[in-house]
Design a protein around this motif. Structure first.
Motif, mmCIF file in Angstrom:
data_model
loop_
_atom_site.group_PDB
_atom_site.id
_atom_site.type_symbol
_atom_site.label_atom_id
_atom_site.label_comp_id
_atom_site.label_asym_id
_atom_site.label_seq_id
_atom_site.Cartn_x
_atom_site.Cartn_y
_atom_site.Cartn_z
ATOM 1 N N VAL A 241 13.930 20.251 0.929
ATOM 2 C CA VAL A 241 14.511 20.067 2.249
ATOM 3 C C VAL A 241 14.862 21.404 2.869
ATOM 4 O O VAL A 241 15.290 22.338 2.182
ATOM 5 N N VAL A 242 14.675 21.500 4.197
ATOM 6 C CA VAL A 242 15.020 22.703 4.944
ATOM 7 C C VAL A 242 15.714 22.296 6.236
ATOM 8 O O VAL A 242 15.559 21.180 6.728
ATOM 9 N N LEU A 243 16.477 23.218 6.781
ATOM 10 C CA LEU A 243 17.085 23.059 8.101
ATOM 11 C C LEU A 243 16.241 23.805 9.121
ATOM 12 O O LEU A 243 15.853 24.949 8.893
ATOM 13 N N MET A 244 15.938 23.163 10.262
ATOM 14 C CA MET A 244 15.305 23.885 11.370
ATOM 15 C C MET A 244 16.437 24.527 12.168
ATOM 16 O O MET A 244 17.083 23.899 13.006
ATOM 17 N N ARG A 245 16.669 25.804 11.887
ATOM 18 C CA ARG A 245 17.915 26.443 12.300
ATOM 19 C C ARG A 245 18.016 26.697 13.797
ATOM 20 O O ARG A 245 19.127 26.944 14.305
ATOM 21 N N ASP A 246 16.908 26.666 14.533
ATOM 22 C CA ASP A 246 17.010 26.869 15.982
ATOM 23 C C ASP A 246 17.001 25.546 16.749
ATOM 24 O O ASP A 246 17.104 25.543 17.972
ATOM 25 N N MET A 247 16.919 24.435 16.047
ATOM 26 C CA MET A 247 16.983 23.115 16.671
ATOM 27 C C MET A 247 18.222 22.384 16.173
ATOM 28 O O MET A 247 18.167 21.260 15.667
ATOM 29 N N THR A 248 19.356 23.049 16.303
ATOM 30 C CA THR A 248 20.608 22.485 15.823
ATOM 31 C C THR A 248 21.766 23.129 16.578
ATOM 32 O O THR A 248 21.576 24.009 17.412
ATOM 33 N N ASP A 249 22.968 22.692 16.266
ATOM 34 C CA ASP A 249 24.179 23.225 16.887
ATOM 35 C C ASP A 249 25.336 22.893 15.952
ATOM 36 O O ASP A 249 25.184 22.104 15.013
ATOM 37 N N THR A 250 26.488 23.515 16.190
ATOM 38 C CA THR A 250 27.668 23.229 15.368
ATOM 39 C C THR A 250 28.795 22.679 16.227
ATOM 40 O O THR A 250 28.788 22.799 17.447
#
Length: 544
Positions: A241-250
């Protein structure tokens, strides 16, 4: 014999056949400790090829509305790009799972929801796959990087009140106004799945033989990490599993510890994930172009490279940057290889989009690829800041560098306009003074004109280049003055700032903190704040 009906049928078959795509070439970014229990991490990448049929994208909680208006606005900003990602991935044969938690009633009759419900149960289910996961064992080694105990709202107070009132006027619960996934994302009724249940998602992955999973959506520090189908559950249960880090927010409020910008808060969570949970990727790997950046994220990128063993800058510089740079800058750290002194892992990659380079390096050769990246950065006219040993960063006193590496013996005169040729004994204190003629220079803004005592050895740097602008001088008793800080306009039209200060005791002094801060803002072309809160206490870190 020509048979037009047969040809027409064959053509129709060709044009209706699903596109057979090649493997997905993915660049996974992850972080690896420089040595056991060092607390320092190399940011590295590795290449992997994934079969689309063995890959899924899970879209987590990209709701139509939210109790935080800024969260809604950011979703609306990146959702069109995410829709493009999903469309391209779908065409290539990637499975798309939409997971707008708590909204299954809205999709009760949707074919994509029914498809998820009809998937055969997996032969076995991971333990607690239906539950939230708040931490996995690998995270116990780290410290959670942001305080989200206030819920992470980053609306302005008046804005938040007005937004809550607007939601109530629509007949919605202002604390939980969502009812479906945003309409900015397409749900393919013929191919996609809709589920917010951990066991259902696991059934889908199992039935389709999917091992590679990309998580996108919001919010990274809450739902994306913790949901039953989130990063932690999938990582601990063996999925790639990976996170798509530019298609997210906090969900992070800059008024909470560690008192950084919202976007830096996101960076800190992503860094935590790369260290302890899963690698990350970016959307351009599927659709081309460049990674997505929020329009409000205008932070210059500061790369800090540390490779010296005398002054502990691998500790003092990150502490300094964490305390003072997070509001206005994006910061990356590059540490020396603990087992190979002539290597700074990740240095070349970090320089690709760097806006400011801060160097604290002493007598290292670099691998050819890293030296090439450094030269390319400097030739491009980008700013360089050097402290202490950076004046002899890439010099081996003329010795032959190890095979596969390269030195830069003339780095000091060419990049800093300097002339380092030794230092006075470290036990002799030196007195540092502001150069009167340069007292109006931006880098000296807010710097006391009182004499400063340095307890690290005074470097012998005289004479510096005629085109350098001298800011500080230092002297030991009975000896001539030496340049201590100056700026330099390079031949490549770039600008540099160098100071021979940077001993570990200097980092405790407001004068040096202010000098280095001013230098970074100056190098980035950013307005230098009139004041810095150099005495602000740092809240003790907790596991929020």
């Amino acid at each position: 014999m020509y048979q037009p009906q047969l040809v027409s049928c064959l053509l129709a078959l060709v044009f209706t056949m699903p596109c057979v795509a090649g493997d997905l070439e993915m660049t996974l970014r992850y972080q690896q400790e420089t040595s056991p229990d060092s607390g320092r991490y190399h940011r590295l990448t590795r290449q992997e090829s994934w079969k689309p049929s063995e890959t899924a994208i899970i879209v987590c909680d990209v709701w139509d509305l939210h109790h935080c208006q800024n969260a809604v606005l950011r979703v609306q900003e990146f959702a069109p790009r995410l829709d493009h990602v999903l469309s391209k991935a779908r065409e290539q044969g990637v499975t798309i799972i939409h997971a707008p938690s708590g909204c299954m009633e809205h999709y009760a009759q949707h074919p994509a929801r029914r498809r998820a419900q009809l998937i055969a149960p997996a032969p076995t289910l991971p333990e607690e796959i239906t539950k939230w996961c708040y931490q996995i064992p690998s995270e116990e080694k780290g410290v959670y990087p942001v305080d989200q105990s206030d819920g992470g709202e980053d609306d302005e107070p008046e804005q938040h009140v007005n937004w809550a009132e607007e939601l109530m006027n629509r007949g919605l619960n202002p604390k939980a106004p969502w009812s479906k996934q945003t309409d900015l994302l397409t749900i393919d009724a013929e191919k996609d799945y809709i589920s917010d249940k951990g066991d259902e998602v696991w059934n889908i992955l199992s039935a389709k033989g999917i091992d590679n999973v990309i998580l996108t959506g919001v919010h990274t520090n809450m739902c994306v990490l913790g949901r039953p189908f989130g990063l932690r559950q999938l990582a601990k249960n063996g999925k790639n599993v990976v996170l798509m880090r530019d298609m997210t927010d906090t969900m992070y409020n800059p008024e909470a510890w560690p008192f950084v910008s919202h976007f830096t808060g996101t960076d800190l969570i992503i860094s935590h994930i790369e260290k302890f949970v899963a690698p990350t990727v970016t959307s351009d790997q599927l659709i081309g172009g460049k990674p997505f950046v929020f329009k409000g994220d205008v932070r210059p990128h500061v790369v800090i490279a540390m490779a010296e063993a005398e002054y502990e800058t691998n500790r003092t510089l990150p502490e300094f940057a964490n305390a003072y740079l997070g509001k206005d800058f994006r910061v990356s750290y590059c540490f020396a290889n603990d087992t190979n002194r002539d290597n700074i892992p990740g240095f070349d990659t970090a320089l690709e989009d760097a806006d400011v380079l801060v160097l604290s390096v002493r007598r290292r050769a670099l691998p050819l690829k890293q030296m090439e990246a450094l030269r390319k950065y400097i030739v491009a006219g980008k700013p360089v800041i050097g402290i202490r040993t950076a004046c002899h960063a890439f010099s081996l006193h003329g010795k032959e560098p190890p095979e596969g590496t390269e030195t830069w013996e003339a780095f000091d005169p060419e990049v800093f306009g300097g002339n380092y040729h030794g230092h006075y004994p470290s036990k002799i204190a030196s007195h540092i003074d502001v150069v009167t003629d340069s007292s109006s220079h931006p880098i000296l803004q807010g710097i006391s004109r009182d004499r400063y005592t340095q307890y690290g050895s005074l470097y012998k740097t005289s004479p510096i280049a005629n085109s350098a602008s001298l800011l500080l001088t230092g002297a030991v008793e009975g000896q001539p003055q030496e340049p201590v800080a100056w700026t330099f306009d390079r031949a490549d039209r770039g600008k540099s700032f160098f100071t021979s200060l940077g001993h570990k005791t200097d980092f405790d002094k407001p004068m040096f903190q202010r000098l280095l801060l001013n230098g970074i803002y100056w190098a980035a072309g950013e307005p230098i704040p009139q004041e810095f809160d150099l005495e602000k206490p740092v809240e003790p870190r907790k596991k929020w």
